[in-house]
Design a protein around this motif. Sequence first.
Motif, PDB file in Angstrom:
ATOM      1  N   GLY A 258     166.141 185.386  27.579  1.00  0.00           N
ATOM      2  CA  GLY A 258     167.516 185.475  27.093  1.00  0.00           C
ATOM      3  C   GLY A 258     167.550 186.169  25.753  1.00  0.00           C
ATOM      4  N   THR A 259     168.681 186.760  25.432  1.00  0.00           N
ATOM      5  CA  THR A 259     168.808 187.442  24.156  1.00  0.00           C
ATOM      6  C   THR A 259     168.754 186.455  22.996  1.00  0.00           C
ATOM      7  N   HIS A 260     169.283 185.272  23.190  1.00  0.00           N
ATOM      8  CA  HIS A 260     169.298 184.244  22.139  1.00  0.00           C
ATOM      9  C   HIS A 260     168.883 182.907  22.729  1.00  0.00           C
ATOM     10  N   GLY A 261     168.339 182.055  21.876  1.00  0.00           N
ATOM     11  CA  GLY A 261     168.063 180.679  22.268  1.00  0.00           C
ATOM     12  C   GLY A 261     166.734 180.447  22.943  1.00  0.00           C
ATOM     13  N   LYS A 262     165.913 181.493  23.072  1.00  0.00           N
ATOM     14  CA  LYS A 262     164.641 181.334  23.786  1.00  0.00           C
ATOM     15  C   LYS A 262     163.718 180.323  23.115  1.00  0.00           C
ATOM     16  N   THR A 263     163.508 180.494  21.822  1.00  0.00           N
ATOM     17  CA  THR A 263     162.538 179.633  21.129  1.00  0.00           C
ATOM     18  C   THR A 263     162.982 178.178  21.149  1.00  0.00           C
ATOM     19  N   THR A 264     164.256 177.940  20.846  1.00  0.00           N
ATOM     20  CA  THR A 264     164.743 176.558  20.843  1.00  0.00           C
ATOM     21  C   THR A 264     164.662 175.946  22.230  1.00  0.00           C
ATOM     22  N   THR A 265     165.075 176.678  23.248  1.00  0.00           N
ATOM     23  CA  THR A 265     165.060 176.132  24.607  1.00  0.00           C
ATOM     24  C   THR A 265     163.638 175.899  25.085  1.00  0.00           C
ATOM     25  N   THR A 266     162.728 176.823  24.796  1.00  0.00           N
ATOM     26  CA  THR A 266     161.322 176.643  25.179  1.00  0.00           C
ATOM     27  C   THR A 266     160.723 175.435  24.473  1.00  0.00           C
ATOM     28  N   SER A 267     161.028 175.303  23.188  1.00  0.00           N
ATOM     29  CA  SER A 267     160.527 174.157  22.422  1.00  0.00           C
ATOM     30  C   SER A 267     161.096 172.847  22.946  1.00  0.00           C
ATOM     31  N   MET A 268     162.394 172.857  23.192  1.00  0.00           N
ATOM     32  CA  MET A 268     163.074 171.668  23.695  1.00  0.00           C
ATOM     33  C   MET A 268     162.502 171.246  25.057  1.00  0.00           C
ATOM     34  N   LEU A 269     162.262 172.211  25.915  1.00  0.00           N
ATOM     35  CA  LEU A 269     161.689 171.928  27.229  1.00  0.00           C
ATOM     36  C   LEU A 269     160.279 171.370  27.091  1.00  0.00           C
ATOM     37  N   THR A 270     159.500 171.950  26.209  1.00  0.00           N
ATOM     38  CA  THR A 270     158.130 171.468  26.008  1.00  0.00           C
ATOM     39  C   THR A 270     158.113 170.012  25.552  1.00  0.00           C
ATOM     40  N   VAL A 271     158.918 169.686  24.558  1.00  0.00           N
ATOM     41  CA  VAL A 271     158.952 168.319  24.042  1.00  0.00           C
ATOM     42  C   VAL A 271     159.460 167.351  25.102  1.00  0.00           C
ATOM     43  N   ALA A 272     160.505 167.750  25.832  1.00  0.00           N
ATOM     44  CA  ALA A 272     161.045 166.875  26.879  1.00  0.00           C
ATOM     45  C   ALA A 272     159.991 166.588  27.943  1.00  0.00           C
ATOM     46  N   LEU A 273     159.249 167.609  28.366  1.00  0.00           N
ATOM     47  CA  LEU A 273     158.217 167.399  29.382  1.00  0.00           C
ATOM     48  C   LEU A 273     157.083 166.539  28.831  1.00  0.00           C
ATOM     49  N   GLN A 274     156.751 166.739  27.552  1.00  0.00           N
ATOM     50  CA  GLN A 274     155.726 165.886  26.939  1.00  0.00           C
ATOM     51  C   GLN A 274     156.150 164.424  26.946  1.00  0.00           C
ATOM     52  N   LYS A 275     157.409 164.174  26.595  1.00  0.00           N
ATOM     53  CA  LYS A 275     157.908 162.806  26.556  1.00  0.00           C
ATOM     54  C   LYS A 275     157.976 162.192  27.951  1.00  0.00           C
ATOM     55  N   CYS A 276     158.077 163.038  28.972  1.00  0.00           N
ATOM     56  CA  CYS A 276     158.087 162.545  30.360  1.00  0.00           C
ATOM     57  C   CYS A 276     156.669 162.317  30.888  1.00  0.00           C
ATOM     58  N   GLY A 277     155.665 162.642  30.065  1.00  0.00           N
ATOM     59  CA  GLY A 277     154.281 162.462  30.493  1.00  0.00           C
ATOM     60  C   GLY A 277     153.709 163.625  31.269  1.00  0.00           C
ATOM     61  N   ALA A 278     154.449 164.745  31.347  1.00  0.00           N
ATOM     62  CA  ALA A 278     153.986 165.883  32.135  1.00  0.00           C
ATOM     63  C   ALA A 278     152.929 166.703  31.410  1.00  0.00           C
ATOM     64  N   ASP A 279     152.841 166.599  30.068  1.00  0.00           N
ATOM     65  CA  ASP A 279     151.849 167.261  29.224  1.00  0.00           C
ATOM     66  C   ASP A 279     151.640 168.724  29.609  1.00  0.00           C
ATOM     67  N   PRO A 280     152.663 169.573  29.419  1.00  0.00           N
ATOM     68  CA  PRO A 280     152.526 170.977  29.799  1.00  0.00           C
ATOM     69  C   PRO A 280     151.683 171.770  28.812  1.00  0.00           C
ATOM     70  N   SER A 281     151.112 172.865  29.281  1.00  0.00           N
ATOM     71  CA  SER A 281     150.650 173.895  28.361  1.00  0.00           C
ATOM     72  C   SER A 281     151.899 174.640  27.903  1.00  0.00           C
ATOM     73  N   TYR A 282     151.819 175.255  26.728  1.00  0.00           N
ATOM     74  CA  TYR A 282     153.022 175.945  26.251  1.00  0.00           C
ATOM     75  C   TYR A 282     152.653 177.061  25.291  1.00  0.00           C
ATOM     76  N   CYS A 283     153.543 178.045  25.223  1.00  0.00           N
ATOM     77  CA  CYS A 283     153.415 179.143  24.276  1.00  0.00           C
ATOM     78  C   CYS A 283     154.829 179.523  23.841  1.00  0.00           C
ATOM     79  N   VAL A 284     155.136 179.215  22.589  1.00  0.00           N
ATOM     80  CA  VAL A 284     156.488 179.346  22.059  1.00  0.00           C
ATOM     81  C   VAL A 284     156.478 180.376  20.936  1.00  0.00           C
ATOM     82  N   GLY A 285     157.602 181.034  20.710  1.00  0.00           N
ATOM     83  CA  GLY A 285     157.704 182.024  19.651  1.00  0.00           C
ATOM     84  C   GLY A 285     157.905 181.432  18.273  1.00  0.00           C
ATOM     85  N   GLY A 286     157.806 180.134  18.151  1.00  0.00           N
ATOM     86  CA  GLY A 286     157.929 179.437  16.872  1.00  0.00           C
ATOM     87  C   GLY A 286     157.006 178.238  16.889  1.00  0.00           C
ATOM     88  N   GLN A 287     157.161 177.362  15.916  1.00  0.00           N
ATOM     89  CA  GLN A 287     156.326 176.162  15.847  1.00  0.00           C
ATOM     90  C   GLN A 287     157.157 174.919  16.145  1.00  0.00           C
TER      91      GLN A 287
END
Length: 465
Positions: free
Chosen positions: A122-151
């Motif tokens: 997407g033109t906007h919101g990629k980093t926040t959405t990717t980060s948000m998805l990563t944290v949500a999956l971590q909290k669900c116990g899915a423990d994803p690998s991830y590569c985000v454009g921010g920290q």
Amino acid sequence: MSLVKLVEPIPAEELGRVHFIGIGGAGMSGIARILLKRGVAVSGSDARSSDLLTELRELGATVHVGHAASHIRDVNTVVVSTAIRDSNPELGEALRQNVRIIPRAAALAAVMTGKTGVAVAGTHGKTTTTSMLTVALQKCGADPSYCVGGQLVTTGLGADEGTGQAFVAEADESDGSFLMLAPRIAVVTNVEPDHLDNYGEPQAVYDSFARFVERIGETIVLCSDDPGAAELAPIARARGLKVVTYGEGEEADLRICDVVPRGLGVEFTLKGHGAVRLSVPGRHNALNATAVIAVALDLGLPFDEVRDGLAAFTGAKRRFESKGEADGVTVFDSYAHHPTELAADLRAARDVVAGAGRVIAVFQPHLYSRTRFFADEFGAALGLADEAIVLDVYGAREDPEPGVSGALVAGKVTLPAGNVAYAPDRAAVPALVAERARPGDIVLTMGAGDVTELGPRIVAELRSR
């Protein structure tokens, strides 16, 4: 450096010994970290030392400060970013040795191979959405690998290897390299003209996203509120993809209702599911969170657990990140560098102050070409603040253009003249902000350049006044 065009990803185990030219970059260091955790031999170089280089050395990488042809020794694959010039001595040596050379996105595609790839575009919101998805999956116990454009605020990392099957990645459209990814699931948050220095004209941006649809394996999640993203739905359906839409409109599969600001967060209702509360502000984050819910449900995760994971998300670095408070004034920092992003963050800031203070925008335009293309739109977006201070252009990879400066943007800001300042001297900005800010105000520094360094200095200036 011209992109190497690859049709299908190379599995990571076939890369051999990997050398990264520019290993200190956020994206490059993240991929290197994942390869190291998988036991792959990694080396790299960067123009200057940094904490990221130290971390990679501790993980086992051979890292050099400075570029030299001698660093290309016993290497099977060289990874480059678009920032690497053709004159780079390591690139030249790799060409001389006929070593395989791939762009960063191809290396990302390689580490995603064999995983359930989830790409956020997407033109906007990629980093926040990717980060948000990563944290949500971590909290669900899915423990994803991830590569985000921010920290991530939670881990301090922009990439890591997880034990789960999912691999969540930010898909960068800026140079078209997202077309090298082949995810099973993809999100497109929005599609608008940007990076016209690369694409040339707006239609080429839309065409690239249509081509991205062809790379998706099973499911695409689209924001139906955004015309550019919505136009991808019939293209995806024609390819036989599962299409899930989200937004505030009645046509959305996942429909957002009753968006209410809650301090530094926002609450909304997802029709058919229930209330969702976030710890980050802004209507745009309600949309980002709903995209996350759509992906998580497609992965078979329960809504209640995903909702709890979203509530635990406290943001990503440089995405409305608090830099401190002094004398009743709170300072935030944002990576926003496109008019739509500025407008979203300034509306969120206005929600946070809730009429009890003012919003002071400190904006540094990024790239001369983007400033020229969008000067009017930047001016309109900054008009959402109460006061605007505009720095000079952060040129990054571009040379200056006659007549294109921060003054061009300042002259377009739709605020009374006394509420707009052009500040070509960056060092003078903290004092300028301190003169204008009052208790209850929010100061928001915005831009993709070194404006991020001003937040702590503004806080210090406010403390000393």
